[in-house]
Design a protein around this motif. Structure first.
Motif, PDB file in Angstrom:
ATOM      1  N   THR A 233       0.835  -1.120   0.079  1.00  0.00           N
ATOM      2  CA  THR A 233       0.013  -0.003   0.162  1.00  0.00           C
ATOM      3  C   THR A 233       0.884   1.352  -0.065  1.00  0.00           C
ATOM      4  N   ASP A 234       2.050   1.089   0.065  1.00  0.00           N
ATOM      5  CA  ASP A 234       2.979   2.360   0.387  1.00  0.00           C
ATOM      6  C   ASP A 234       4.534   1.708   0.467  1.00  0.00           C
TER       7      ASP A 234
ATOM      8  N   GLY B  75       5.101   1.438  -3.946  1.00  0.00           N
ATOM      9  CA  GLY B  75       3.868   1.003  -4.196  1.00  0.00           C
ATOM     10  C   GLY B  75       3.577   0.417  -5.505  1.00  0.00           C
TER      11      GLY B  75
ATOM     12  N   VAL C  18      -0.538  -4.917   3.389  1.00  0.00           N
ATOM     13  CA  VAL C  18      -1.243  -3.585   3.833  1.00  0.00           C
ATOM     14  C   VAL C  18      -0.669  -3.271   5.003  1.00  0.00           C
TER      15      VAL C  18
ATOM     16  N   GLY D 180      -5.354   5.279   7.710  1.00  0.00           N
ATOM     17  CA  GLY D 180      -5.427   5.497   6.313  1.00  0.00           C
ATOM     18  C   GLY D 180      -5.186   4.352   5.443  1.00  0.00           C
ATOM     19  N   CYS D 181      -4.991   3.133   5.874  1.00  0.00           N
ATOM     20  CA  CYS D 181      -4.736   1.860   5.474  1.00  0.00           C
ATOM     21  C   CYS D 181      -5.957   1.338   4.511  1.00  0.00           C
TER      22      CYS D 181
ATOM     23  N   ASN E 120      -8.319   3.095   2.885  1.00  0.00           N
ATOM     24  CA  ASN E 120      -8.134   3.598   1.568  1.00  0.00           C
ATOM     25  C   ASN E 120      -6.950   3.400   0.837  1.00  0.00           C
ATOM     26  N   HIS E 121      -5.919   3.372   1.274  1.00  0.00           N
ATOM     27  CA  HIS E 121      -4.689   2.760   0.581  1.00  0.00           C
ATOM     28  C   HIS E 121      -4.803   1.404   0.030  1.00  0.00           C
TER      29      HIS E 121
ATOM     30  N   THR F 185      -5.147   0.514  -4.030  1.00  0.00           N
ATOM     31  CA  THR F 185      -4.108  -0.377  -4.624  1.00  0.00           C
ATOM     32  C   THR F 185      -4.964  -1.536  -5.262  1.00  0.00           C
TER      33      THR F 185
END
Length: 220
Positions: A10-11, A116, A142, A147-148, A150-151, A155
């Motif tokens: 996710t990032d 990502g 994840v 905020g996870c 939404n991310h 994704t």
């Protein structure tokens, strides 16, 4: 036929390497020959690319470093910027050739992406193009923090738009103080159309071998 999986997150910093190494150990425990690949590594510490070193240690098949890691960039910044600043052109075809060579050596190849899923590789291509070229099902890591949701959902949508299969996801507890972690996991279980492979607890040190037993690879 040899199989493989593309591990994205996710990032950046959400545990892709930890998950990739845990998957390698899990497949080895299941009696499979497994090798890790980091096509593009950005960030060198004391002359070593740590993510690559960890993947090598977790693999049970040896391979040439140029196959495991075709592009080693010194700066810990976005790959396309690091490559441009050092005059390197990232060629997806080069990665594809290395991947095919690794497939000849092992039953399972775990390919860890950089950053990502949509991180740029150059002025035209991004990480999703690399995953699509390799044609691999995707495992999404994840990082559990505010905020996870939404991310993760964004994704997952990008993965589906790319035409790739989302084989499963892993919840990694990167923030030990996150509130309502169980509720966040429950939400993603209902909204991500793929199995939860495991939940990795927060740890101050990397313990990929121990975490392997927490992953259910029977869904892969």
């Amino acid at each position: 036929m040899p199989v493989g999986y593309f591990v994205t997150g996710t990032d950046t910093g959400v545990g892709k390497t930890l998950t990739s190494c845990a998957l390698l150990h899990a497949f080895a425990m299941a009696g499979k020959s497994a090798i890790g690949m980091k096509p593009i590594a950005a960030g060198c510490e004391n002359g070593k690319w740590i993510d690559v070193e960890r993947l090598v240690e977790a693999s049970n098949v040896p391979a040439a470093r140029e196959l495991i890691n075709p592009y080693a960039l010194v700066q810990s910044i976005a790959p396309h910027i690091a490559a441009r600043q050092t005059g390197i052109v990232i060629n997806i075809a080069t990665v594809q050739r290395a991947f095919k060579a690794l497939q000849e050596m092992a039953e399972v190849v775990i390919v860890e992406g950089a950053g990502g899923f949509l991180v740029p590789l150059d002025d035209r291509y991004d990480s999703s193009d690399l995953a699509r070229t390799l044609g691999l099902p995707v495992v999404l890591v994840v990082g559990l923090r505010l905020g996870c949701l939404n991310h993760a959902l964004l994704t997952a949508r990008a993965i589906h738009v790319s035409g790739l299969s989302l084989a499963g996801w892993v919840a990694n507890q990167i923030d030990p103080h996150m509130e309502s972690q169980a509720e966040n996991i429950h939400t993603l279980q209902h909204r991500l159309n793929c199995p939860l492979l495991g939940v990795l607890p927060f740890s101050e040190k990397i313990a990929a071998r121990e975490y392997a037993s927490l992953l259910d690879i029977t869904h892969l």
